[in-house]
Write a protein that holds these residues in place. Structure first.
Motif, PDB file in Angstrom:
ATOM      1  N   ASP A   1       0.852  -1.169   0.192  1.00 21.64           N
ATOM      2  CA  ASP A   1      -0.226  -0.119   0.022  1.00 21.64           C
ATOM      3  C   ASP A   1       0.853   1.229  -0.037  1.00 21.64           C
ATOM      4  OD1 ASP A   1      -2.354  -1.640   0.040  1.00 21.64           O
ATOM      5  OD2 ASP A   1      -2.663  -1.248   2.259  1.00 21.64           O
ATOM      6  N   THR A   2       0.150   2.273  -0.454  1.00 20.88           N
ATOM      7  CA  THR A   2       1.031   3.722  -0.435  1.00 20.88           C
ATOM      8  C   THR A   2       0.540   4.447   0.584  1.00 20.88           C
ATOM      9  OG1 THR A   2      -0.260   4.322  -2.336  1.00 20.88           O
ATOM     10  CG2 THR A   2       1.701   3.371  -2.982  1.00 20.88           C
ATOM     11  N   VAL A   3       1.456   5.145   1.002  1.00 24.64           N
ATOM     12  CA  VAL A   3       1.234   5.959   2.524  1.00 24.64           C
ATOM     13  C   VAL A   3       1.771   7.424   2.031  1.00 24.64           C
ATOM     14  CG1 VAL A   3       1.570   6.621   4.796  1.00 24.64           C
ATOM     15  CG2 VAL A   3       1.014   4.084   4.037  1.00 24.64           C
ATOM     16  N   ALA A   4       0.942   8.467   2.273  1.00 28.51           N
ATOM     17  CA  ALA A   4       1.489   9.594   1.998  1.00 28.51           C
ATOM     18  C   ALA A   4       2.114  10.490   3.453  1.00 28.51           C
ATOM     19  CB  ALA A   4       0.628  10.882   1.392  1.00 28.51           C
ATOM     20  N   ILE A   5       3.109  11.199   3.364  1.00 27.56           N
ATOM     21  CA  ILE A   5       3.717  11.619   4.616  1.00 27.56           C
ATOM     22  C   ILE A   5       4.062  13.382   4.283  1.00 27.56           C
ATOM     23  CG2 ILE A   5       5.838  11.924   6.342  1.00 27.56           C
ATOM     24  CD1 ILE A   5       6.255   8.601   5.518  1.00 27.56           C
ATOM     25  N   TYR A   6       3.475  14.003   5.089  1.00 29.98           N
ATOM     26  CA  TYR A   6       3.602  15.502   4.901  1.00 29.98           C
ATOM     27  C   TYR A   6       3.713  16.115   6.455  1.00 29.98           C
ATOM     28  CZ  TYR A   6       2.000  20.206   3.233  1.00 29.98           C
ATOM     29  OH  TYR A   6       1.955  21.402   2.692  1.00 29.98           O
ATOM     30  N   LEU A   7       5.142  15.965   6.837  1.00 23.38           N
ATOM     31  CA  LEU A   7       5.506  16.116   8.187  1.00 23.38           C
ATOM     32  C   LEU A   7       6.708  17.170   8.206  1.00 23.38           C
ATOM     33  CD1 LEU A   7       5.712  12.636   9.552  1.00 23.38           C
ATOM     34  CD2 LEU A   7       4.010  14.464  10.444  1.00 23.38           C
ATOM     35  N   PRO A   8       6.709  17.949   9.185  1.00 20.68           N
ATOM     36  CA  PRO A   8       8.007  18.594   9.436  1.00 20.68           C
ATOM     37  C   PRO A   8       9.097  17.979   9.840  1.00 20.68           C
ATOM     38  CG  PRO A   8       6.604  19.187  11.213  1.00 20.68           C
ATOM     39  CD  PRO A   8       5.856  18.047  10.274  1.00 20.68           C
ATOM     40  N   MET A   9      10.273  18.823  10.186  1.00 23.92           N
ATOM     41  CA  MET A   9      11.615  17.903  10.510  1.00 23.92           C
ATOM     42  C   MET A   9      11.304  17.702  11.860  1.00 23.92           C
ATOM     43  SD  MET A   9      13.520  17.431   8.249  1.00 23.92           S
ATOM     44  CE  MET A   9      15.050  17.408   9.035  1.00 23.92           C
ATOM     45  N   VAL A  10      10.789  16.552  12.268  1.00 23.75           N
ATOM     46  CA  VAL A  10      10.643  15.989  13.402  1.00 23.75           C
ATOM     47  C   VAL A  10      11.041  14.582  13.399  1.00 23.75           C
ATOM     48  CG1 VAL A  10       8.936  17.693  14.428  1.00 23.75           C
ATOM     49  CG2 VAL A  10       8.256  15.665  13.335  1.00 23.75           C
ATOM     50  N   PRO A  11      11.653  13.983  14.577  1.00 19.73           N
ATOM     51  CA  PRO A  11      11.834  12.649  14.557  1.00 19.73           C
ATOM     52  C   PRO A  11      10.892  11.701  14.132  1.00 19.73           C
ATOM     53  CG  PRO A  11      12.488  13.449  16.376  1.00 19.73           C
ATOM     54  CD  PRO A  11      11.812  14.612  15.902  1.00 19.73           C
ATOM     55  N   GLU A  12       9.709  12.081  14.357  1.00 24.55           N
ATOM     56  CA  GLU A  12       8.427  11.424  13.853  1.00 24.55           C
ATOM     57  C   GLU A  12       8.478  11.066  12.445  1.00 24.55           C
ATOM     58  OE1 GLU A  12       8.388  13.358  16.236  1.00 24.55           O
ATOM     59  OE2 GLU A  12       7.772  12.450  18.117  1.00 24.55           O
ATOM     60  N   ALA A  13       8.934  12.160  11.758  1.00 28.49           N
ATOM     61  CA  ALA A  13       9.132  12.019  10.296  1.00 28.49           C
ATOM     62  C   ALA A  13       9.883  10.665   9.939  1.00 28.49           C
ATOM     63  CB  ALA A  13       9.882  13.054   9.379  1.00 28.49           C
ATOM     64  N   ALA A  14      10.876  10.431  10.681  1.00 26.42           N
ATOM     65  CA  ALA A  14      11.991   9.102  10.219  1.00 26.42           C
ATOM     66  C   ALA A  14      11.073   7.912  10.908  1.00 26.42           C
ATOM     67  CB  ALA A  14      13.286   9.413  11.048  1.00 26.42           C
ATOM     68  N   VAL A  15      10.200   8.055  11.952  1.00 21.74           N
ATOM     69  CA  VAL A  15       9.643   7.108  12.434  1.00 21.74           C
ATOM     70  C   VAL A  15       8.581   6.515  11.564  1.00 21.74           C
ATOM     71  CG1 VAL A  15       7.730   6.450  14.283  1.00 21.74           C
ATOM     72  CG2 VAL A  15       9.930   7.579  14.854  1.00 21.74           C
ATOM     73  N   ALA A  16       7.760   7.577  10.968  1.00 22.13           N
ATOM     74  CA  ALA A  16       6.724   7.316  10.061  1.00 22.13           C
ATOM     75  C   ALA A  16       7.194   6.526   8.802  1.00 22.13           C
ATOM     76  CB  ALA A  16       6.195   8.385   9.598  1.00 22.13           C
ATOM     77  N   MET A  17       8.474   6.808   8.027  1.00 20.37           N
ATOM     78  CA  MET A  17       9.306   6.297   6.974  1.00 20.37           C
ATOM     79  C   MET A  17       9.534   5.051   7.444  1.00 20.37           C
ATOM     80  SD  MET A  17      11.465   9.701   5.983  1.00 20.37           S
ATOM     81  CE  MET A  17      12.259   9.088   4.432  1.00 20.37           C
ATOM     82  N   LEU A  18      10.054   4.655   8.584  1.00 18.48           N
ATOM     83  CA  LEU A  18      10.747   3.473   8.953  1.00 18.48           C
ATOM     84  C   LEU A  18       9.495   2.590   9.431  1.00 18.48           C
ATOM     85  CD1 LEU A  18      13.636   4.609  11.127  1.00 18.48           C
ATOM     86  CD2 LEU A  18      13.828   3.282   8.902  1.00 18.48           C
ATOM     87  N   ALA A  19       8.327   2.961   9.978  1.00 20.51           N
ATOM     88  CA  ALA A  19       7.168   2.135  10.214  1.00 20.51           C
ATOM     89  C   ALA A  19       6.678   1.709   8.870  1.00 20.51           C
ATOM     90  CB  ALA A  19       6.089   2.856  10.972  1.00 20.51           C
ATOM     91  N   CYS A  20       6.752   2.339   7.764  1.00 12.01           N
ATOM     92  CA  CYS A  20       6.353   1.879   6.416  1.00 12.01           C
ATOM     93  C   CYS A  20       6.891   0.841   6.182  1.00 12.01           C
ATOM     94  CB  CYS A  20       6.203   2.951   5.313  1.00 12.01           C
ATOM     95  SG  CYS A  20       4.712   4.247   5.688  1.00 12.01           S
TER      96      CYS A  20
END
Ligand code: WTA
Length: 658
Positions: free
Chosen positions: A133-152
């Protein structure tokens, strides 16, 4: 070209670089080209952990675009970037977050990163996200951006990160093209003391995206006025609180899609450049190791945004694959003042620092004083990326920031190549300011004659930069549009990957990048297509036609100048402003034109083709109205004008641009 200064690679007491000499590099590079199976097979075993080893190393080719690496192998990217380091040393710092607010930072250990990635992967599973599945990420520069990418990556979902500076329309187009059903965003972002209204922009985008089921909203500022519509919208912090901090990593085939990233080309529609699991990760890890000479314990500071490829490869995947500490910087180099970078380097003892020429030029203009008080003695390697770096900026970086003791790596690469392809190496390459120097391992560089497509052999040649054989981190396709992939990269010069850039190989065999050959403008390292800006302009009800060109700019490298004709006459400043605003809302503030000029007519051939060459020279002030009284001077500066349908247009344009 005048003989430039040559700088020998510096040495640091008590430190041994991974590669010891130019000869050793040449041997390794030869092997990587002559025997890629052996070279990358070994590197793949050394740098990555596999749940199942591959049965082949390299297969497929440019012609059909069926490039594949490490077939039969299985691995998980989040396991490689997180779990194996958390198991070895859970307390090692994975991410240092330097927040926008000066003095505010956070340290995330590998254990914490593993737990957060797992919790968030479980949240994604709860909301129905599955492998592929595809997931869109639209986040500022917070560690959670890396978390979201790695969780995918943990569950095999394909992320499509959209830079948080993009407008609602640009976000919507990307969500629709990738058919994302889940969007991950934040209430607001902070940048240089200003607030970016991400959720509000996301809501505007989503008005045109009926298939998006859920929006997971990370709370960055906690502003209660942010729009929120349950049950579609859910809060990140509430959801993760319910989840177990473990989620088994899904073994992925080497060639399963990993992520896509939209980038601009010659046409108005951005393309979703797709990268796959093993080859991409190997490219990111190998370049991090050798180009930045990363060793255990290093603190790697890449100042890019995670929304661009540089952030993907050199904030998240590369440094974490190697198990070192990566810095995420939320702010801008001049907030609260021009010392921000240097305060940060000393505070976190950053060992490798990576930024764009535009930032270096902007800081250089502010003088040496903001840099002088800082020790900067932790630094070993200084990197540059995104656009050609002019020798003045290079020397300032080398002398004032690097104190003449750091290696400068001018890294040339692209969203499509996934990792560096032409770059100096610490301990190895004598550098010349302005040259990206020599190819990385596996990169078989060719310079082609633009007309015939024949290879220009030997040194002292200028032409089209191409690559002769596939390498692991090269993009495998354009999402849902393989034909466009072949047409853009593989067909222009049969048998080669076409970069879109021009280059010179000098008398020492060093590569100098001369910039894009297509209609792509590079503003502060951001790739913007003229067609995309033109498409935005003509959506304005008053605009009849638009022609967009890039002009040289002291700080941003290039700037955007637009020429527009109107449906009915009556131009005024306010309309020029409205058209500038039009580009900002359709693409994003980073694409703001420097100038919009309203004209009665555009220079066209009799067949109706716009002669951008003329506009480029007028916008670049290579010719001015003063030249107009001397016909020879006009001809010398603008070239052949005999194909112009309306010769009078030149004078009109010069008057309007004055
Ligand atoms: C340009 C950014 C000169 C080039 C990593 C390329 C460079 C485009 C350099 C890719 C460099 C990137 N010297 N030009 N060191 N690095 N470029 O996809 O024109 O955002 O084609 O990837 O930036 O931009 P992209």
């Amino acid at each position: 070209m005048t003989a430039p200064n040559v700088f020998q690679p510096p040495t640091h007491e008590g430190h041994t670089t991974h590669i010891g000499s130019l000869d050793e590099y040449r041997r390794m590079h030869r092997e990587s080209i002559d025997n890629p199976e052996q070279f990358f097979g070994k590197l793949g075993r050394e740098l990555l952990s596999w749940s199942k080893p591959s049965t082949t190393v390299k297969s497929g080719g440019f012609h059909d675009g069926d490039i594949a690496w490490f077939l039969g192998g299985e691995l998980n990217v989040s396991y490689n970037c997180v779990d194996r380091h958390a198991a070895e040393n859970p307390d090692r710092v994975a991410i240092i977050w330097e927040a926008d607010e000066p003095g505010h930072d956070e340290r995330w250990t590998y254990r914490k990163l593993q737990q957060e990635v797992c919790r968030f992967a479980n949240v994604l599973l709860k909301f129905g996200v599955r492998k592929g599945d595809t997931v869109a990420i639209y986040l500022p520069m917070v560690p959670e951006a890396a978390v979201a990418m790695l969780a995918c990556t943990r569950i095999g979902a394909i992320h499509s990160t959209v830079f948080a500076g993009f407008s609602a329309e640009a976000l919507r187009d990307r969500i629709l093209d990738a058919d994302c059903r889940i969007l991950i965003t934040a209430d607001q972002g902070k940048r240089g003391g200003k607030t970016v209204h991400l959720k509000q922009i996301a809501d505007e985008a989503l008005a045109g995206c009926p298939h998006v089921r859920n929006v997971i909203v990370f709370q960055r500022t906690g502003d209660m006025a942010v729009p929120f519509s349950a049950p579609r919208d859910v809060w990140w912090h509430e959801e993760v609180a319910d989840q177990r901090p473990y989620c088994p990593p899904v073994p992925m085939n080497s060639e399963d899609p990993l992520f896509m990233l939209y980038t601009s080309g010659s046409t108005g529609k951005p393309k979703g450049v797709l990268h796959t699991q093993a080859g991409y990760l190997l490219g990111a890890a190998a370049t991090c190791k050798y180009v930045f000479d990363i060793h255990p314990g290093d603190v790697f500071g890449c100042m890019a945004d995670v929304g661009w490829i540089t952030g993907h490869s050199y904030i998240v995947y590369g440094p974490l694959a190697l198990g070192v500490t990566t810095v995420m910087f939320e702010s801008v180099p001049t907030y609260p003042n021009a010392s921000r970078y240097w305060v940060m380097v000393d505070k976190h003892r950053i060992t490798q620092f990576y930024t764009a020429p535009t930032a270096i030029r902007a800081l250089r203009r502010l003088g040496d004083e903001p840099v002088a008080p800082y020790k900067l003695d932790s630094l070993r390697v200084l990197g540059s990326v995104g656009e050609p770096i002019n020798p003045e900026a290079w020397l300032w970086y080398h002398d004032v920031v690097g104190r003449k003791r750091c290696m400068i790596v001018d890294t040339y690469w692209q969203t499509e190549t996934g990792s560096h392809i032409i770059t100096p190496l610490p301990g190895v390459t004598p550098t010349k300011p302005g040259s990206a120097t020599l190819p990385f391992f596996g990169i078989d560089v060719a310079i082609l004659d633009p007309e015939t497509g024949r290879e220009l052999e030997g040194n002292d040649v200028t032409g089209v930069l191409a690559v002769r054989q596939p390498f692991p981190s090269l993009t495998r396709t354009v999402y849902n549009n393989h034909r466009r992939y072949l047409d853009t990269y593989m067909r222009p010069y049969n048998g080669y990957y076409f970069t879109g850039d021009g280059a010179t190989r000098d008398s020492d065999g060093y590569i100098w990048i001369n910039g894009r050959l297509d209609d792509v403008i590079n503003v502060a390292g951001h790739r913007i297509s003229t067609a995309e800006v033109e498409a935005a302009l003509i959506l304005h009800p008053a605009c009849a036609e638009a022609a967009v060109v890039g002009v040289a700019h002291d700080v941003t490298g290039q700037a955007i100048v637009c020429f527009c004709t109107l449906k009915s006459h009556g131009a005024g400043d306010s309309l020029e402003k409205a058209l500038i605003g039009q580009v900002r809302t359709h693409i994003g503030p980073f694409a703001t034109p420097q100038r919009v000029v309203i004209v009665h007519d555009l220079p066209k051939t009799r067949s109706g083709k716009i002669m951008r060459r003329i506009l480029r020279k007028i916008a670049g002030k290579e010719v001015t109205i003063k030249d107009y009284d001397e016909p020879e001077s006009i001809a010398a500066k603008l070239g052949d004008l005999s194909t112009l349908a309306e010769p009078g247009v030149v004078k009109h344009l010069l008057e309007r641009f004055a």
